[in-house]
Design a protein around this motif. Structure first.
Motif, PDB file in Angstrom:
ATOM      1  N   TYR A 261      34.325  60.244  47.488  1.00  0.00           N
ATOM      2  CA  TYR A 261      34.417  59.309  48.598  1.00  0.00           C
ATOM      3  C   TYR A 261      35.896  58.846  49.056  1.00  0.00           C
ATOM      4  O   TYR A 261      36.316  58.988  50.152  1.00  0.00           O
ATOM      5  N   LEU A 262      36.364  58.121  47.906  1.00  0.00           N
ATOM      6  CA  LEU A 262      37.674  57.541  47.961  1.00  0.00           C
ATOM      7  C   LEU A 262      38.858  58.712  48.163  1.00  0.00           C
ATOM      8  O   LEU A 262      39.970  58.021  48.510  1.00  0.00           O
ATOM      9  N   THR A 263      38.805  59.627  47.547  1.00  0.00           N
ATOM     10  CA  THR A 263      39.934  60.531  47.738  1.00  0.00           C
ATOM     11  C   THR A 263      39.922  61.164  49.183  1.00  0.00           C
ATOM     12  O   THR A 263      40.961  62.057  49.519  1.00  0.00           O
ATOM     13  N   ASP A 264      39.055  60.710  50.213  1.00  0.00           N
ATOM     14  CA  ASP A 264      39.429  60.699  51.644  1.00  0.00           C
ATOM     15  C   ASP A 264      40.065  59.822  52.174  1.00  0.00           C
ATOM     16  O   ASP A 264      39.550  58.728  52.158  1.00  0.00           O
ATOM     17  N   ALA A 265      41.276  59.827  52.669  1.00  0.00           N
ATOM     18  CA  ALA A 265      42.086  58.757  53.271  1.00  0.00           C
ATOM     19  C   ALA A 265      41.431  58.121  54.688  1.00  0.00           C
ATOM     20  O   ALA A 265      41.641  56.726  54.574  1.00  0.00           O
ATOM     21  N   THR A 266      40.370  58.686  54.925  1.00  0.00           N
ATOM     22  CA  THR A 266      39.902  57.731  56.205  1.00  0.00           C
ATOM     23  C   THR A 266      38.726  56.943  55.677  1.00  0.00           C
ATOM     24  O   THR A 266      38.068  56.272  56.507  1.00  0.00           O
ATOM     25  N   HIS A 267      38.674  56.877  54.303  1.00  0.00           N
ATOM     26  CA  HIS A 267      37.642  55.914  53.879  1.00  0.00           C
ATOM     27  C   HIS A 267      37.965  54.654  53.227  1.00  0.00           C
ATOM     28  O   HIS A 267      37.341  54.079  52.410  1.00  0.00           O
ATOM     29  N   TRP A 268      39.361  54.476  53.646  1.00  0.00           N
ATOM     30  CA  TRP A 268      39.942  53.200  53.182  1.00  0.00           C
ATOM     31  C   TRP A 268      40.171  52.149  54.457  1.00  0.00           C
ATOM     32  O   TRP A 268      40.505  52.866  55.536  1.00  0.00           O
ATOM     33  N   GLN A 269      40.464  51.032  54.169  1.00  0.00           N
ATOM     34  CA  GLN A 269      40.678  49.960  55.268  1.00  0.00           C
ATOM     35  C   GLN A 269      41.949  49.343  54.945  1.00  0.00           C
ATOM     36  O   GLN A 269      42.218  48.754  53.597  1.00  0.00           O
ATOM     37  N   ILE A 270      42.963  48.779  55.779  1.00  0.00           N
ATOM     38  CA  ILE A 270      44.101  48.114  55.536  1.00  0.00           C
ATOM     39  C   ILE A 270      43.569  46.665  55.618  1.00  0.00           C
ATOM     40  O   ILE A 270      43.229  46.222  56.666  1.00  0.00           O
ATOM     41  N   LEU A 271      44.072  45.853  54.710  1.00  0.00           N
ATOM     42  CA  LEU A 271      43.750  44.596  54.742  1.00  0.00           C
ATOM     43  C   LEU A 271      44.496  43.728  55.704  1.00  0.00           C
ATOM     44  O   LEU A 271      45.948  44.100  55.695  1.00  0.00           O
ATOM     45  N   THR A 272      44.073  42.761  56.233  1.00  0.00           N
ATOM     46  CA  THR A 272      44.700  42.203  57.260  1.00  0.00           C
ATOM     47  C   THR A 272      44.466  40.529  57.199  1.00  0.00           C
ATOM     48  O   THR A 272      43.516  40.440  56.656  1.00  0.00           O
TER      49      THR A 272
END
Length: 375
Positions: A261-272
């Motif tokens: 799941y996590l080796t897919d870059a679309t499954h991450w969010q940038i913290l803000t």
């Protein structure tokens, strides 16, 4: 033809249109069954978009025109304004009375400090005023602006509370983690040792959730978990930071499922730290505790200046201008005002322990090996 009585009645009627403050309002004491469209703007406003340019000279009266951030023209204007505000406000007489080279050096250095602070105040005021329009400033000009701002911070010689919290307004990130990966030559991935301040509440037990209580309405209270997977990136100039985390709860997933799941870059969010942004853009997650901030002084690494030359860096300088204000001798400045948490070296080390005890380290290793720039 109106009669004299009719004219008098109308004039008296107009007199009744003034409210208690003496302002004229044609709706006051109007008993006729009339309908009016509401006036949402002020027809007497001389600067409709509040950009500092009156409408009679503003080429676009409905769009706020930002200053030319990052241009030589802007830098020169800042310098002139700072020098002008400095003139006559600083008494150097007692230095002159001492005589000798040391007092002369102290005097010159003090002048530089005061002018640098004036330049910083001018630029912070501009950023705060035009904050909603900064998206119109190109990445190139914004980097130039930030480089000049950092130079002024170095000249000023210290980071007070206002300057510390201002960092988040300077930090600029990609629009998604996928965009960052596609432009990986512009970013360095930090190892877990240097990511520990951005992994608070690193615990993979969903029932052990940290709730951060805020005293500042701009930064709402929230809860967070699974931060042991957080990854930190810094741009090749050593200024902008990006921290990403998984975009969903990983509870119940096996190590292999987490890896896939996590080796897919679309499954991450940038913290803000921007709550509204996170609500409106699924590429971002609200987490001002672990968010990537901004560096006034780059960590000791192979960063470059905007002209491509090697950047002079120092871990001691980075600690002075970026780390210590965050810790502030136990006063907990943290990343944002009003949100207190255990931002200590003890907590930092605990975060790293959680990572090695709980996380699937193969996920991080995979991103570490994507390219030479991820270091």
């Amino acid at each position: 033809m109106p009669t004299a009585v009719g004219i008098i009645v109308r004039k008296v009627g107009h007199l009744t249109k003034f409210n208690q403050n003496g302002d004229y309002n044609f709706l006051v004491n109007d008993f006729s069954p009339r309908y009016y469209l509401p006036i949402l703007s002020d027809p007497t406003d001389e600067d409709t978009d509040d950009d500092g340019l009156n409408d009679d000279v503003d080429p676009d009266r409905l769009v706020m025109n930002t200053p030319p951030f990052g241009t030589d023209e802007y830098f020169e204007e800042v310098r002139q304004k700072a020098a002008k505000s400095f003139s006559g406000t600083y008494n150097r007489t007692w230095y002159a009375d001492l005589g000798g080279l040391l007092p002369l050096y102290i005097n010159i250095q003090r002048e530089k400090d005061v002018i640098a602070k004036a330049e910083l105040d001018i630029m912070m005021k501009d950023v705060n005023r035009y904050e909603k329009c900064l998206y119109t400033v190109s990445d190139e000009n914004w980097l130039r602006f930030c480089e000049f701002f950092n130079e002024c911070v170095m000249e000023y010689g210290t980071v007070d509370e206002e300057l510390h919290y201002f960092r988040l307004k300077l930090n600029r990130t990609p629009s998604s983690f996928e965009e960052l990966v596609n432009n990986k030559d512009n970013w360095y991935l930090y190892d877990k040792k240097h990511t520990r301040y951005h992994m608070n509440n690193s615990n993979n037990d969903i029932n052990n959730v940290s709730i951060y209580i805020s005293k500042n309405d701009y930064y709402p209270s929230y809860s967070t978990y699974w931060n042991e997977y957080n990854m930190k990136f810094v741009d090749k100039y050593g200024m902008n930071e990006v921290v990403v985390m998984p975009n969903k709860d990983l509870s119940g997933m096996s190590n292999d499922e987490i890896y896939d799941y996590l080796t897919d870059a679309t499954h991450w969010q940038i913290l803000t730290d921007d709550y509204k942004k996170a609500q409106n853009d699924q590429n971002f997650k609200y987490d001002p505790v672990n968010v990537g901030t901004y560096n006034y002084s780059a960590y000791d690494f192979d960063y470059i200046n905007l002209d491509g030359t090697p950047k002079k860096t120092s871990s001691l300088s980075h600690d002075k201008y970026d780390v210590q204000p965050y810790l502030k001798d136990g006063e907990n400045y943290g990343n944002v005002p009003g949100l207190i948490y255990g931002n200590s070296k003890k907590q930092r080390d605990k975060n790293e322990d959680y990572y090695y005890d709980n996380a699937n380290t193969a996920v991080f290793s995979d991103y570490w090996n994507i390219g030479d720039k991820f270091r």
